[in-house]
Every structure is written in C-alpha cells, then in structure tokens.
Write an enzyme that holds these catalytic residues in place. Structure first.
Site, PDB file in Angstrom:
ATOM      1  N   PHE A  22     -58.498  34.200 -38.514  1.00  0.00           N
ATOM      2  CA  PHE A  22     -57.808  35.489 -38.460  1.00  0.00           C
ATOM      3  C   PHE A  22     -58.839  36.594 -38.766  1.00  0.00           C
ATOM      4  CE2 PHE A  22     -54.599  38.629 -39.061  1.00  0.00           C
ATOM      5  CZ  PHE A  22     -53.419  38.105 -38.549  1.00  0.00           C
ATOM      6  N   PHE A  57     -54.258  32.275 -45.677  1.00  0.00           N
ATOM      7  CA  PHE A  57     -53.227  31.513 -46.392  1.00  0.00           C
ATOM      8  C   PHE A  57     -53.538  30.011 -46.386  1.00  0.00           C
ATOM      9  CE2 PHE A  57     -49.055  29.505 -46.851  1.00  0.00           C
ATOM     10  CZ  PHE A  57     -48.548  30.208 -47.941  1.00  0.00           C
ATOM     11  N   ALA A  80     -60.693  37.329 -44.306  1.00  0.00           N
ATOM     12  CA  ALA A  80     -60.515  38.781 -44.323  1.00  0.00           C
ATOM     13  C   ALA A  80     -59.026  39.085 -44.194  1.00  0.00           C
ATOM     14  CB  ALA A  80     -61.289  39.429 -43.179  1.00  0.00           C
ATOM     15  N   VAL A  81     -58.467  39.639 -45.261  1.00  0.00           N
ATOM     16  CA  VAL A  81     -57.060  40.044 -45.214  1.00  0.00           C
ATOM     17  C   VAL A  81     -57.052  41.574 -45.200  1.00  0.00           C
ATOM     18  CG1 VAL A  81     -54.764  39.659 -46.149  1.00  0.00           C
ATOM     19  CG2 VAL A  81     -56.593  38.027 -46.670  1.00  0.00           C
ATOM     20  N   ILE A  82     -56.456  42.118 -44.141  1.00  0.00           N
ATOM     21  CA  ILE A  82     -56.503  43.571 -43.936  1.00  0.00           C
ATOM     22  C   ILE A  82     -55.074  44.100 -43.961  1.00  0.00           C
ATOM     23  CG2 ILE A  82     -57.198  45.384 -42.324  1.00  0.00           C
ATOM     24  CD1 ILE A  82     -59.399  43.358 -41.358  1.00  0.00           C
ATOM     25  N   HIS A  88     -46.779  41.735 -45.862  1.00  0.00           N
ATOM     26  CA  HIS A  88     -47.334  40.395 -45.707  1.00  0.00           C
ATOM     27  C   HIS A  88     -48.655  40.288 -46.467  1.00  0.00           C
ATOM     28  CE1 HIS A  88     -46.765  36.870 -43.280  1.00  0.00           C
ATOM     29  NE2 HIS A  88     -47.969  36.907 -42.747  1.00  0.00           N
ATOM     30  N   PHE A 113     -64.690  32.561 -54.111  1.00  0.00           N
ATOM     31  CA  PHE A 113     -63.757  33.474 -53.432  1.00  0.00           C
ATOM     32  C   PHE A 113     -64.548  34.503 -52.623  1.00  0.00           C
ATOM     33  CE2 PHE A 113     -60.870  37.127 -53.237  1.00  0.00           C
ATOM     34  CZ  PHE A 113     -59.688  36.518 -52.878  1.00  0.00           C
TER      35      PHE A 113
END
Ligand code: INI
Length: 177
Positions: A22, A57, A80-82, A88, A113
């Site tokens: 992702f 996740f 990478a969480v944007i 969400h 991490f």
C-alpha cells in the site's frame, strides 16, 4: 571498512524485512534505502529476506512469524499510512504499532518500526527521500544496533525467548535455590 572485514569483526547478522505494498511509491523508496544502508554497513544481501504484505495492517503477523522462525537477528517493518480523509488511518496506525511492539516482546526478537504515519503524500515522500537520511535507512541502523545489543546480552545467558520462560529462569537462578 569492506563488507567482509566488517562481518569478520562484528559477526554475521541476518535480517528480515516486511514491507507493505500500500502506497508503494513511498514504501519502495523506504525498502531501497533500507537495503542500501544494510549493504553499506557490511550486511551480505544473501542474509536479508524480504516479505511483502498488502498493507500496514498485515505487517505485525508476518513480522511475528518471521521472528518465530529463529532465523533472524532482527526484523524491520516498513510501511506508509497516510491520513487522507479517512478515520481508517487511526485504526491502522494503532493496530500496526501495537502489533509490532507486541510481536517483539512475545518473540524476544527486535522488531523495528519503520512505518511512516503522515497527514499527506508529500510528507511521506519527504520522509522517504533517498537523498536524505530517511526512515528506511534509520530502520536499518536501528536493526543493526539492536541485533548487536541482543547478541551481547544473549552471550551473558542463554536466550529466554519469551515472557513465559523469563520468570522460571529468573527464579531458578536466584542464589540459595
Ligand atoms: N494501508 C497502508 O499501509 N497505508 C494506508 O494509508 C492505508 N489506508 O489509508 O487505508 C492502508 N490500508 C490498508 C490496510 O493496511 C489493510 O491492508 C486492509 O485494511 C486489509 O486488511
């Protein structure tokens, strides 16, 4: 110092990397920089295994599974969480960070991490920029540092492996018992 010389002096280390697909334009850069840093620190590319997962996740389960093989001195998690527009984001960040921390404590293997959590794509790109000391390089350095600390500590006593085995061993080694 050349790679072979470095290995002779510090020993051989094996690393596992879990990278999410992702936001691939960002995570691909993190992975490339992480691999560069490991190689520059003298780690043999043959001693690095990379596993890809759909999103952040899914990182903790694969990190924990890799750690449980006993094959790796440390596991590096890259993602990478944007935020964008979605709540969400908060759930994924919380579960990913909690799961990674829990996996490290449960297995006794350092799990790093290296997951970016940003408001925008531009911020993520900035922190993955290969021309800078980015999160991928930082994660590789942290993994090497932790692998060395763990090797030194484990040389003092047999590795305990998990919280479950910690208490009986401690108790058994108390003087007078
Ligand atoms: N996964 C990410 O790694 N980054 C994101 O920004 C993201 N957003 O925004 O949704 C994301 N979602 C997918 C998630 O990690 C899981 O792969 C999916 O929910 C399937 O379990």
């Amino acid at each position: 110092m050349k790679g072979s010389e470095h290995r002779r002096r510090v020993g051989r280390f094996r690393f596992g990397i879990v990278v999410s697909k992702f936001n691939r334009s960002v995570t691909g850069k993190l992975l490339a920089s992480c691999l560069d840093e490991l190689a520059e620190q003298g780690i043999n590319p043959a001693d690095v295994d990379v596993e890809r997962v759909p999103g952040a996740f899914e990182i903790p389960l694969i990190a924990r599974t890799m750690a449980m093989t006993g094959r790796f001195d440390a596991i590096i998690c890259l993602g990478a969480v944007i935020r964008g527009e979605t709540p969400h984001f908060d759930y994924i960040c919380a579960e990913t960070s909690r799961g990674i921390g829990q996996a490290a404590l449960a297995t006794g293997v350092p799990i790093i991490f290296g997951v970016l959590t940003t408001e925008t794509v531009a911020q993520a790109m900035e922190r993955a920029d290969p021309s800078k000391f980015n999160r991928g390089r930082e994660a590789a350095k942290a993994a090497i540092e932790m692998a060395k600390v763990m090797r030194r500590l484990n040389a003092m006593a047999p590795p305990l492996g998990s919280d479950a085995t910690l208490l009986p061993r401690r108790a058994a080694s108390r003087p007078g018992r």
